[in-house]
Scaffold this active site. Structure first.
Site, PDB file in Angstrom:
ATOM      1  N   CYS A  53       0.794  -1.225   0.000  1.00 42.38           N
ATOM      2  CA  CYS A  53       0.000   0.000   0.000  1.00 42.38           C
ATOM      3  C   CYS A  53       0.833   1.286   0.000  1.00 42.38           C
ATOM      4  O   CYS A  53       0.278   2.379  -0.066  1.00 42.38           O
ATOM      5  CB  CYS A  53      -0.962  -0.014   1.182  1.00 42.38           C
ATOM      6  SG  CYS A  53      -1.974  -1.514   1.220  1.00 42.38           S
ATOM      7  N   HIS A 107      -2.854   7.907   6.234  1.00 42.06           N
ATOM      8  CA  HIS A 107      -3.092   6.603   5.614  1.00 42.06           C
ATOM      9  C   HIS A 107      -4.473   6.115   6.052  1.00 42.06           C
ATOM     10  O   HIS A 107      -5.257   5.667   5.232  1.00 42.06           O
ATOM     11  CB  HIS A 107      -1.997   5.623   6.012  1.00 42.06           C
ATOM     12  CG  HIS A 107      -2.077   4.311   5.304  1.00 42.06           C
ATOM     13  ND1 HIS A 107      -2.058   4.216   3.932  1.00 42.06           N
ATOM     14  CD2 HIS A 107      -2.183   3.046   5.769  1.00 42.06           C
ATOM     15  CE1 HIS A 107      -2.142   2.939   3.572  1.00 42.06           C
ATOM     16  NE2 HIS A 107      -2.226   2.202   4.669  1.00 42.06           N
ATOM     17  N   HIS A 124      -9.936   1.851   0.281  1.00 41.30           N
ATOM     18  CA  HIS A 124      -8.489   1.654   0.277  1.00 41.30           C
ATOM     19  C   HIS A 124      -8.088   1.060  -1.068  1.00 41.30           C
ATOM     20  O   HIS A 124      -8.353  -0.109  -1.353  1.00 41.30           O
ATOM     21  CB  HIS A 124      -8.079   0.725   1.421  1.00 41.30           C
ATOM     22  CG  HIS A 124      -6.602   0.629   1.621  1.00 41.30           C
ATOM     23  ND1 HIS A 124      -5.701   1.267   0.803  1.00 41.30           N
ATOM     24  CD2 HIS A 124      -5.855  -0.045   2.531  1.00 41.30           C
ATOM     25  CE1 HIS A 124      -4.476   1.003   1.211  1.00 41.30           C
ATOM     26  NE2 HIS A 124      -4.546   0.199   2.248  1.00 41.30           N
TER      27      HIS A 124
END
Length: 399
Positions: free
Chosen positions: A162, A293, A328
């Site tokens: 990620c 994040h 996400h």
């Protein structure tokens, strides 16, 4: 060599919009793109996701790709966003300056592989699907994006979970600063697939309702898909055009605490943020906004929040997670959120952290809950943290 690196172009596609203007409109309207899955048949279809509501064939039309060349959904999302970024940067001759492409992905063409795998295993049919299966490789999407843009000088593919597309941007900046390239199209792309949905479900970190980053009652994340790219240019290459922002700081660290979980002390995140500010020679008190994040998982939010409080103390700047809008997007999240960070600078905005109700008991701060307009935004910190402790922070500055 170039002492400074400027952002001159933005491109994005996600659940909240097919381009940057529509994405900004959704952010301003506090309109999430997370909803019901439509394009994949799976037993996990009840889980909310941030899906681009276009079929793969519709994406092919939008991307303008040749019909006879295989393209996965990941390729197409990347082509659409990268083309927008180059157009936004007013680049008409890609060969005018030495230009590279650094594209990130975590699953590559997995969605296409899933659709064709059964037929591929059938020896009587496998030859018909060989080219489709070849599009599985992550670097394939980079090649197809490069083909669409006419970039040949330098290609690279980043896959660090990620933090992938933030690392693509970081590497692009370093190549420019060291005089190896004049311009880099950098970012990432990822499409939803059964593989990722099943994998994250196995980790038991998917929320069955809308995600709630930094909420004490958070239950997990919502997966998403999309692509985000920025055009990075040297001082020379960006002369005479609008410089949307400057990338003044960046750092990648790895605490290697666990295969998937962040460290409880936020060690990797703390180092990434600290080193980013140090490189930029910017004090914590000078940061205007943090695009976190903020996945909404129990471990990640605590780790990131702890790291932020270690760096900023009791004076944490306004902070929010825009994953409440897009979901996400895995390897694409750093690219998409880099675009959002530049939009925050250009438009004087601080985006809201939707779905929040209860502050985390372990943290003193709570995220920003309202859309703040007409703000003086000088520095935006964007965090992207991946599996295995691979953590990256980027710092964007007003020009």
């Amino acid at each position: 060599m170039s002492k400074r690196v400027f952002i001159t172009g933005l491109g994005a596609i996600s659940a909240i919009g097919g381009d940057v203007p529509s994405s900004l409109a959704s952010l301003l309207a506090r309109k999430t793109g997370i909803g019901t899955l439509q394009n994949i048949k799976t037993r996990l279809a009840h889980l909310p996701v941030g899906e681009v509501k276009l079929t793969t064939n519709e994406l092919k039309t939008l991307a303008g790709v040749p019909a006879n060349i295989p393209h996965s959904r990941t390729d197409l999302l990347g082509i659409i966003a990268a083309k927008e970024a180059v157009k936004n940067a007013q680049i008409t001759d890609i060969s005018e300056f030495k230009t590279g492409l650094i594209s990130a992905t975590s699953v590559g063409g997995m969605s296409t592989t899933e659709q064709n795998w059964t037929d591929y295993l059938d020896e009587s049919k496998s030859g018909d699907f060989l080219s489709e299966i070849e599009s599985h490789e992550g670097a394939y999407s980079t090649e197809k994006i490069a083909d669409s843009l006419g970039i040949k000088a330098y290609l690279n593919t980043i896959s660090t979970a990620c933090s992938s597309s933030s690392n693509a941007i970081l590497l692009g900046a370093r190549l420019i600063k060291n005089g190896l390239l004049d311009r880099v199209v950098a970012g990432g792309t990822d499409a939803l697939s059964k593989f990722t949905m099943n994998g994250f479900n196995t980790l038991m970190i998917l929320d069955e309702s809308l995600c709630k980053p930094f909420d004490d009652n958070r239950k997990g994340l919502n997966l998403g898909e999309g692509a985000g790219f920025v055009v990075l240019e040297s001082e020379k290459a960006s002369e005479g055009k609008e410089r949307l922002a400057e990338l003044v700081g960046y750092a990648n660290t790895n605490d290697a605490y666990h295969q998937t979980a962040s460290s409880p002390t936020g060690e990797g995140a703390y180092l990434a943020i600290s080193e980013t500010l140090k490189l930029a020679n910017v004090k914590p008190s000078e940061v205007s906004y943090i695009n976190a994040h903020g996945t909404g998982t129990s471990v990640n939010d605590l780790s990131e929040g702890t790291a932020i409080e270690r760096v900023f103390g009791s004076k944490v700047p306004p902070i929010s997670s825009t994953k409440v809008f897009t979901g996400h997007t895995l390897g694409a999240c750093g690219g998409i959120e880099a675009v959002f960070s530049v939009l925050a600078i250009k438009n004087g905005l601080i985006f809201p952290n939707l779905n929040f109700s209860t502050p985390m008991s372990e943290l003193a701060f709570k995220p920003n809950l309202t859309l703040l307009k007409n703000q003086s935004i000088n520095f935006v910190l964007s965090n992207s943290f991946g599996f295995g402790g691979n953590t990256t922070s980027l710092l964007f500055s007003k020009v």
